[in-house]
Design an enzyme around this catalytic site. Structure first.
Site, PDB file in Angstrom:
ATOM      1  CE  LYS A  36      -4.501   0.664   2.081  1.00 35.59           C
ATOM      2  NZ  LYS A  36      -5.194   0.710   3.370  1.00 35.59           N
TER       3      LYS A  36
HETATM    4  C1  E4P Z   1      -8.468   0.965   3.714  1.00 38.35           C
HETATM    5  O1  E4P Z   1      -7.703   0.652   2.839  1.00 38.35           O
HETATM    6  C2  E4P Z   1      -8.399   2.250   4.427  1.00 38.35           C
HETATM    7  O2  E4P Z   1      -7.169   2.419   5.015  1.00 38.35           O
HETATM    8  C3  E4P Z   1      -9.511   2.359   5.427  1.00 38.35           C
HETATM    9  O3  E4P Z   1     -10.708   1.901   4.811  1.00 38.35           O
HETATM   10  C4  E4P Z   1      -9.675   3.728   6.010  1.00 38.35           C
HETATM   11  O4  E4P Z   1     -10.869   3.795   6.746  1.00 38.35           O
HETATM   12  P1  E4P Z   1     -11.208   4.993   7.762  1.00 38.35           P
HETATM   13  O5  E4P Z   1     -11.388   6.253   6.956  1.00 38.35           O
HETATM   14  O6  E4P Z   1     -12.472   4.569   8.426  1.00 38.35           O
HETATM   15  O7  E4P Z   1     -10.041   5.093   8.688  1.00 38.35           O
END
Ligand code: E4P
Length: 215
Positions: free
Chosen positions: A83
């Site tokens: 990521k």
């Molecule tokens: C997933 O890849 C993201 O990091 C995650 O969905 C972020 O979610 P949030 O905005 O609820 O922290």
């Protein structure tokens, strides 16, 4: 449509994986920190549990550091996806990693332009964040619809992971909009198969059956 779990909690992953509903897992530094366990151990355990892609995020902000971290992360398991944050340095890293055959998930996407840039740089996945757009009063679903359209217009193979999902409506609407994947928090996932009227219906059926047996 594929369903990813947006968690690093092994118990949540095990529970939902046993239903055959987990196509992959996404994590981020916040999610990993919540578990208060060693990063490498957690990612290796998740990768051993789940057949699909498991996103592990780099923490370097410079291209060289990101690429170095990515090369280390993919050594942990064959299903690790790296990521990478949506920055200029991140795009450069994605470009280099795609040439090395390393799969990437470009995170923190808030506009169609960002999604297009990530796809063009060679991202395997892009993660537009719905909940955080809603938080600032933006129409998050329009982003998913537009990304679907522009990626299809030009035949990009990059897959859309609808992220920052906060509720059942998000899941249903991104499915309608044609997202490839929704990544869903472990606490929200059970709401996908639940409804109070289902529970009430079962209770009533059982009660009526019992009354019939005692007739
Ligand atoms: C997933 O890849 C993201 O990091 C995650 O969905 C972020 O979610 P949030 O905005 O609820 O922290």
């Amino acid at each position: 449509m594929k369903f990813f779990l947006d968690t690093a909690n092994l118990a949540e992953i095990k529970r939902i994986n046993e239903l055959g509903l987990v196509d992959g897992v996404t994590t981020n530094p916040t999610i990993i920190a919540q578990e208060n366990r060693d990063f490498e151990t957690v990612i290796k355990e998740i990768c051993a549990l789940v057949d699909g892609p498991v996103s592990a995020e780099v923490v370097s902000l410079e291209t060289e550091g990101m690429v170095k971290e990515a090369q280390e992360l993919v050594r942990w398991a064959t299903n690790v996806v790296v990521k990478i944050p949506m920055t200029e340095a991140g795009l450069k890293a994605v470009h280099q990693l795609s040439k090395l055959g390393i799969k990437t998930n470009v995170t923190l996407i808030f506009t169609v332009a960002q999604g297009l840039m990530a796809a063009k740089a060679g991202a395997t996945y892009i993660s537009p964040f719905l909940g955080r757009l809603d938080d600032i009063g933006m129409e998050s679903l329009l982003l998913i619809q537009s990304l679907r359209q522009v990626l299809d217009n030009y035949g990009y193979q990059t897959e859309i992971i609808a992220a920052s999902i906060r509720n059942l409506t998000h899941v249903e609407k991104v499915a309608e909009a044609g997202t490839d994947i929704a990544t869903i928090p472990g606490t929200l996932f059970p709401k996908l198969w639940s409804h109070p009227l289902t529970d009430l219906g079962i209770t009533r059926f059982m009660k009526d059956w019992e009354a019939f047996q005692n007739n």
